[in-house]
Design an enzyme around this catalytic site. Structure first.
Site, PDB file in Angstrom:
ATOM      1  N   LYS A 173      -1.993  -2.082   8.079  1.00  0.00           N
ATOM      2  CA  LYS A 173      -2.244  -3.531   8.128  1.00  0.00           C
ATOM      3  C   LYS A 173      -1.447  -4.244   7.059  1.00  0.00           C
ATOM      4  CE  LYS A 173      -4.322  -6.171  10.426  1.00  0.00           C
ATOM      5  NZ  LYS A 173      -4.067  -5.652  11.710  1.00  0.00           N
ATOM      6  N   ASP A 212       0.896  -1.163   0.000  1.00  0.00           N
ATOM      7  CA  ASP A 212       0.000   0.000   0.000  1.00  0.00           C
ATOM      8  C   ASP A 212       0.928   1.204   0.000  1.00  0.00           C
ATOM      9  OD1 ASP A 212      -1.501   2.190   0.731  1.00  0.00           O
ATOM     10  OD2 ASP A 212      -2.438   1.240   2.485  1.00  0.00           O
ATOM     11  N   TYR A 217       2.707   0.715  14.844  1.00  0.00           N
ATOM     12  CA  TYR A 217       1.670   0.577  13.841  1.00  0.00           C
ATOM     13  C   TYR A 217       1.963   1.411  12.604  1.00  0.00           C
ATOM     14  CZ  TYR A 217      -2.589   0.444  11.300  1.00  0.00           C
ATOM     15  OH  TYR A 217      -3.485   0.262  10.288  1.00  0.00           O
ATOM     16  N   ASP A 231     -14.323   1.525   6.895  1.00  0.00           N
ATOM     17  CA  ASP A 231     -13.104   1.059   6.207  1.00  0.00           C
ATOM     18  C   ASP A 231     -13.160  -0.443   5.922  1.00  0.00           C
ATOM     19  OD1 ASP A 231     -12.152   3.638   6.287  1.00  0.00           O
ATOM     20  OD2 ASP A 231     -10.475   3.229   7.648  1.00  0.00           O
ATOM     21  N   SER A 251      -6.388 -31.532 -11.071  1.00  0.00           N
ATOM     22  CA  SER A 251      -5.563 -32.725 -11.349  1.00  0.00           C
ATOM     23  C   SER A 251      -4.695 -33.144 -10.164  1.00  0.00           C
ATOM     24  CB  SER A 251      -4.623 -32.488 -12.535  1.00  0.00           C
ATOM     25  OG  SER A 251      -5.322 -32.039 -13.631  1.00  0.00           O
ATOM     26  N   TYR A 274      -3.480   9.401   0.212  1.00  0.00           N
ATOM     27  CA  TYR A 274      -3.457   9.205   1.655  1.00  0.00           C
ATOM     28  C   TYR A 274      -2.462   8.117   2.069  1.00  0.00           C
ATOM     29  CZ  TYR A 274      -4.501   9.409   6.416  1.00  0.00           C
ATOM     30  OH  TYR A 274      -4.328   9.584   7.754  1.00  0.00           O
ATOM     31  N   TYR A 319      -3.901   0.321  17.171  1.00  0.00           N
ATOM     32  CA  TYR A 319      -3.806   1.659  17.754  1.00  0.00           C
ATOM     33  C   TYR A 319      -4.224   1.482  19.210  1.00  0.00           C
ATOM     34  CZ  TYR A 319      -4.719   3.857  13.091  1.00  0.00           C
ATOM     35  OH  TYR A 319      -4.713   4.263  11.780  1.00  0.00           O
ATOM     36  N   ASP A 327      -4.343  -1.602  -1.656  1.00  0.00           N
ATOM     37  CA  ASP A 327      -3.113  -2.377  -1.893  1.00  0.00           C
ATOM     38  C   ASP A 327      -2.960  -2.743  -3.363  1.00  0.00           C
ATOM     39  OD1 ASP A 327      -1.903  -3.293   0.884  1.00  0.00           O
ATOM     40  OD2 ASP A 327      -4.084  -3.118   1.044  1.00  0.00           O
TER      41      ASP A 327
HETATM   42  C1  F6R Z   1      -6.960  -0.350   8.500  1.00  0.00           C
HETATM   43  C2  F6R Z   1      -6.773   0.942   7.860  1.00  0.00           C
HETATM   44  C3  F6R Z   1      -7.708   2.044   8.186  1.00  0.00           C
HETATM   45  C4  F6R Z   1      -7.013   3.095   9.044  1.00  0.00           C
HETATM   46  C5  F6R Z   1      -7.996   4.204   9.469  1.00  0.00           C
HETATM   47  C6  F6R Z   1      -7.333   5.328  10.253  1.00  0.00           C
HETATM   48  O1  F6R Z   1      -6.045  -1.279   8.027  1.00  0.00           O
HETATM   49  O2  F6R Z   1      -5.855   1.141   7.085  1.00  0.00           O
HETATM   50  O3  F6R Z   1      -8.865   1.560   8.814  1.00  0.00           O
HETATM   51  O4  F6R Z   1      -6.451   2.504  10.177  1.00  0.00           O
HETATM   52  O5  F6R Z   1      -8.590   4.786   8.319  1.00  0.00           O
HETATM   53  O6  F6R Z   1      -6.268   5.783   9.519  1.00  0.00           O
HETATM   54  P1  F6R Z   1      -5.327   6.994   9.976  1.00  0.00           P
HETATM   55  O7  F6R Z   1      -4.739   6.616  11.309  1.00  0.00           O
HETATM   56  O8  F6R Z   1      -4.316   7.036   8.885  1.00  0.00           O
HETATM   57  O9  F6R Z   1      -6.187   8.207  10.062  1.00  0.00           O
HETATM   58 MG    MG Z   2      -4.791  -2.143   2.664  1.00  0.00          MG
HETATM   59 MG    MG Z   3      -3.927   1.469   3.973  1.00  0.00          MG
END
Ligand code: F6R
Ligand code: MG
Ligand code: MG
Length: 364
Positions: free
Chosen positions: A230, A10, A227, A285, A241, A86, A346, A49
């Site tokens: 992910k 990502d 962190y 998300d 086969s 982002y 987190y 990703d």
């Molecule tokens: C989970 C993920 C999203 C972020 C969430 C907060 O794998 O990537 O759920 O954790 O959007 O993101 P930040 O901390 O970047 O604001």
């Molecule tokens: Mg991802």
């Molecule tokens: Mg991400």
């Protein structure tokens, strides 16, 4: 020998963590066209990703293959920064390339094999979850006759399979053979801190060292010690086969299994099988997604892909996943929707403990 390498990262989302930028996908396509080392390639994605599906004859962990992928991801991260996407560059953990992508933040699933007269493979891409999300479906495919009748009625599979398991916390590995050791295997892989890394066929039709399934097991939070996103995994599975049929492989996703990830990598939610174009996890998300791309490998050429979850037969799983999402979301900040404290990606727990330490007194 043919090698399939799926290398993913990502490097920036459009919008937030929900999707990828089409210009960045084109950048990878153009870049890979320039490289003569590959017999073929496909640029896939799931959520935020991007996965480079690469076919070549150099074997696993080849420095040149890894270097090309690494450099493309690093350049793409710069483009993502220019576009202010982002989390631009979030999975690029190192400044320089050190021979292979291990520990760099990129995820990799690879396998080298002698192509059979016909070689169908399925490449899975997941978003908003972790490597052990493959444990249950891979067990169903290769060890559960209720999912894969071929284990009973195809002579080619009657010897079962051998699973290579990684202990992701202690960096150890072990092999288990099914059906004899299924209880021991389940004892481990039922725990998210263990992940299936590879599966091997025990039939003499397949060379002992040739994998029939391979999973990316990098855990970004463990690599970085904090962190940083992910570790959305990918996997390659060979089919037919003497191996599970394509339909037996996909049947392992006919139920929306609960997996860890989703919002802030800190929640349990249903894994929804979707076509690639629908892999935009936006509700809370999520919920977590899995995409299945089918290819026929043809002397290193990748015929396809066929987007295998683009089938009305998976509509009900998706509906059920939405129902499960409604149900579990109502739990808000409570377990088991929220992960146990030690698994949160987190946390404010140390701050809370500090702020309220005087308030806690022995029970009278
Ligand atoms: C989970 C993920 C999203 C972020 C969430 C907060 O794998 O990537 O759920 O954790 O959007 O993101 P930040 O901390 O970047 O604001
Ligand atoms: Mg991802
Ligand atoms: Mg991400």
């Amino acid at each position: 020998m043919t090698t399939i390498s799926v290398i993913k990262a990502d490097i920036g989302g459009l919008v937030g963590h929900t999707g990828v930028d089409p210009d960045i996908l084109s950048f990878f396509e153009e870049g890979l066209k320039e490289e003569s080392i590959f017999d073929d390639f496909f640029v896939g994605w799931a959520g935020d990703d991007i996965a480079l599906i690469l076919s070549h004859n150099k074997g696993e962990n080849h420095p040149e293959v890894h270097r090309i992928a690494w450099e493309l991801f690093k350049e793409a991260a710069e483009l993502a920064k220019d576009k202010k996407l982002y989390g631009a560059g979030q999975d690029i953990l190192k400044d320089s390339f050190s021979g292979n992508v291990k520990g760099s933040g990129l995820g990799v699933a690879e396998m080298e094999f002698e192509e059979r007269p016909s070689e169908p493979i399925v490449v899975f891409l997941m978003d908003k979850t972790e490597p052990s999300a493959f444990n249950l479906p891979l067990y169903k495919m290769f060890a559960d006759p209720f999912n894969t009748p071929g284990l009973i009625i195809d002579k080619g599979m009657s010897k079962g399979f051998r699973f290579l398991i990684y202990d992701l916390v202690n960096n150890k590995q072990a092999h288990f053979e099914t059906p004899e050791e299924s209880y021991a295997l389940l004892g481990y892989i039922g725990d998210r801190h263990y992940a299936i890394k590879k599966v091997f066929a025990r039939s003499e039709k397949f060379p002992e060292k040739e994998p029939v399934a391979s999973v990316s097991t990098e855990k970004l939070s463990l690599i970085a010690g904090r962190y940083i996103g992910k570790d959305d995994p990918v996997a390659i599975v060979r089919a037919q086969s003497g191996l599970p049929a394509v339909g037996e492989i996909l049947e392992a996703f006919s139920h929306p299994w609960l997996v860890a990830g989703w919002m802030r990598g800190s929640h349990i939610g249903p894994l929804m099988p979707v076509p690639m174009e629908k892999a935009n996890p936006s509700r809370f998300d999520g919920p977590p997604r899995v995409v299945a791309l089918g290819f026929q490998v043809n002397d290193g050429k990748l015929e396809g892909p066929v987007d295998l979850f683009d089938d009305v037969a998976f509509d009900r799983v998706r509906e059920k996943a939405n129902e499960v999402a409604d149900y579990i979301r109502l739990h808000g900040p409570f377990e088991p929707h929220r992960l146990p404290a030690q698994d949160l990606e987190y946390t404010t727990l140390p701050d809370l403990q500090e702020r309220y330490k005087e308030r806690w007194q022995p029970i009278e």
